[in-house]
Design an enzyme around this catalytic site. Structure first.
Site, PDB file in Angstrom:
ATOM      1  N   ASP A  69       5.570  -2.925  -1.683  1.00  0.00           N
ATOM      2  CA  ASP A  69       5.532  -1.522  -1.286  1.00  0.00           C
ATOM      3  C   ASP A  69       4.140  -0.998  -1.617  1.00  0.00           C
ATOM      4  O   ASP A  69       3.779  -0.855  -2.798  1.00  0.00           O
ATOM      5  CB  ASP A  69       6.604  -0.744  -2.047  1.00  0.00           C
ATOM      6  CG  ASP A  69       6.691   0.729  -1.619  1.00  0.00           C
ATOM      7  OD1 ASP A  69       5.730   1.230  -1.002  1.00  0.00           O
ATOM      8  OD2 ASP A  69       7.719   1.364  -1.917  1.00  0.00           O
ATOM      9  N   HIS A  70       3.356  -0.682  -0.571  1.00  0.00           N
ATOM     10  CA  HIS A  70       1.955  -0.307  -0.778  1.00  0.00           C
ATOM     11  C   HIS A  70       1.813   1.036  -1.478  1.00  0.00           C
ATOM     12  O   HIS A  70       0.733   1.364  -1.973  1.00  0.00           O
ATOM     13  CB  HIS A  70       1.225  -0.269   0.571  1.00  0.00           C
ATOM     14  CG  HIS A  70      -0.213  -0.700   0.480  1.00  0.00           C
ATOM     15  ND1 HIS A  70      -0.990  -0.493  -0.633  1.00  0.00           N
ATOM     16  CD2 HIS A  70      -1.016  -1.341   1.376  1.00  0.00           C
ATOM     17  CE1 HIS A  70      -2.191  -0.965  -0.424  1.00  0.00           C
ATOM     18  NE2 HIS A  70      -2.243  -1.495   0.789  1.00  0.00           N
ATOM     19  N   ARG A  71       2.887   1.812  -1.555  1.00  0.00           N
ATOM     20  CA  ARG A  71       2.818   3.068  -2.293  1.00  0.00           C
ATOM     21  C   ARG A  71       2.742   2.821  -3.801  1.00  0.00           C
ATOM     22  O   ARG A  71       2.281   3.682  -4.557  1.00  0.00           O
ATOM     23  CB  ARG A  71       4.045   3.934  -1.984  1.00  0.00           C
ATOM     24  CG  ARG A  71       4.166   4.361  -0.536  1.00  0.00           C
ATOM     25  CD  ARG A  71       5.503   5.021  -0.249  1.00  0.00           C
ATOM     26  NE  ARG A  71       6.634   4.117  -0.500  1.00  0.00           N
ATOM     27  CZ  ARG A  71       7.900   4.427  -0.248  1.00  0.00           C
ATOM     28  NH1 ARG A  71       8.202   5.622   0.243  1.00  0.00           N
ATOM     29  NH2 ARG A  71       8.868   3.550  -0.514  1.00  0.00           N
TER      30      ARG A  71
END
Length: 432
Positions: free
Chosen positions: A404-406
């Site tokens: 999850d790039h967040r």
């Protein structure tokens, strides 16, 4: 005083349940705690119990019906108590979304209020798996003795007629031990053949079949949509040397079956130890903040006929490979038997999914929100590789991490994979 029997939230992730089988008929007297019905949740088949004493005055839901949590299924009341208002309220049409909801008819019948919405479920992992055709439930019989679902299943397998078995459970209820005792005592009268259930597809004629969704398949579909759509995901793929892990497995196997471990056990231990050093990976996306966990709870994907479930190995970094192996086998068995308790499949901080045993070389797994990542494990196979300038054959394994790039940046995820790789390729580090 009348009591409403509603579809209860029988698991933390349950939003809807399917009434598999009524165990009480209209007119039956019941006491608080008596089992009224069997309900299929999104994870297992569980028992719905009475919350008050009285008589089953009305059964509203039919076997096979799916109902949201809180839906009225039946009414328990006194033999002469007027329940017309309750029945009328249940039969009243629901207001449309555009129309304002009207106040329900006044009644002094207490209803069972379902628990507040549960934390996110743990059902996604490695995508779609085949779904089996599940038969519709058998018809109820008012003369059947009170018994647990496990006792009934065992009796059916062993050909035991439950009416010949004396129950030792609460209120004379027949439990598993009673059936086992009856079997050990000698030949028993074969159980009467139950009416054949109609298969849960529409027809085999024509060009296709329509197969109704089970509760677990509905949950998988919803959770996958929640993950793959809004979660900005990127993938990191690497190939690891599995030669030393294979050697360690072979040496342990020579000591006996009690020491037999799998590549997946080694991976889970390596992942767990690495997560304890990388709290930025052992994390959840919470919307307005990121939560780093101080404890490591690794979920492992297990395929079952109805879909996928991810039981959790808690504090995996503090357990030996042998402990992880034993616990993984136990949890997988419970998952396939649909006997997992809610506490055994919720609370994970990271997930691992392995399709290597099915001949898959490499794949990408879908993140279980709110977790920040999941590691997909491919199969171990012998490959020619260059070692110290020479071409040699080595055991190799490909892995892919979905991030999850967040929460996780590319370099952050890469450093974590390097830590897992070091531990997996040098498995003695996991036992010292």
């Amino acid at each position: 005083m009348a009591t409403n029997v509603v579809m209860e939230a029988l698991s933390p992730t349950m939003e809807e349940g399917r009434l598999v089988k009524w165990l009480k008929n209209e007119g039956d007297a019941v006491k608080s705690g008596d089992v009224l019905a069997e309900v299929e949740t999104d994870k297992a088949v569980m028992e719905l119990v009475a919350r008050s004493d009285g008589v089953i005055r009305k059964r509203i839901a039919n076997e096979g019906d799916s109902s949201p949590v809180g839906t009225l299924l039946a009414v328990i009341a006194g033999p002469d108590e007027n329940i017309d208002a309750i029945i009328a309220s249940a039969a009243a049409p629901k207001p449309s979304p555009e129309a304002p909801a009207t106040a329900p008819a006044a009644t002094d019948a207490p209803s069972q209020v379902p628990a507040p919405p549960p934390p996110p479920t743990r059902t996604s992992g490695f995508g779609a798996v085949p779904i089996s055709v599940i038969s519709a439930p058998f018809a109820s019989s008012s003369s059947r003795p009170r018994s647990s679902p496990l006792a009934r299943r065992l009796a059916s397998e062993r050909g035991v007629e439950l009416s010949n078995v004396r129950g030792s459970g609460p209120g004379g209820r027949i439990i598993k031990k009673d059936v086992e005792t009856a079997v050990a005592a000698g030949p028993v009268r074969a159980a009467a053949a139950a009416p054949q259930a109609a298969p849960r597809f529409i027809t085999r004629e024509g060009d296709y079949q329509d197969i109704p969704l089970t509760q677990i398949r509905k949950t998988i579909a919803r959770r996958l949509a929640e993950s793959i759509g809004p979660v900005p995901t990127f993938y990191l793929t690497a190939e690891w040397d599995a030669e030393r892990a294979a050697d360690m497995r072979a040496q342990l196997k020579e000591l006996g079956d009690d020491y037999k471990i799998s590549f997946n056990d080694i991976v889970i231990k390596a992942v767990a130890n690495a997560l304890s050093d990388h709290p930025e990976i052992n994390a959840h996306w919470m919307g307005d903040h990121v939560r780093h966990f101080n404890r490591v709870h690794v979920a492992m994907a297990v395929a079952i006929p109805e879909g996928l479930i991810t039981p959790v190995i808690f504090d995996a970094d503090r357990k030996s490979i042998g402990q992880i192996s034993a616990e993984a086998k136990q949890l997988a068995g419970l998952a396939r038997a649909r006997k997992l308790m809610p506490a055994q499949y919720t609370g994970s901080t990271f997930s691992v999914s392995n399709l290597g045993m099915l001949g898959i070389d490499q794949f990408t797994a879908i993140i279980n929100p709110p977790e920040a990542g999941i590691l997909a494990i491919g199969g171990v196979e012998a490959k020619p590789v260059v070692v110290d300038g020479q071409v040699v054959v080595r055991q190799r394994m490909r892995v892919t991490m979905s991030c999850d790039h967040r929460v996780i940046d590319g370099a952050t995820g890469a450093r974590f994979l390097q830590s897992v790789k070091r531990l997996f390729e040098n498995p003695l580090l996991l036992v010292i």
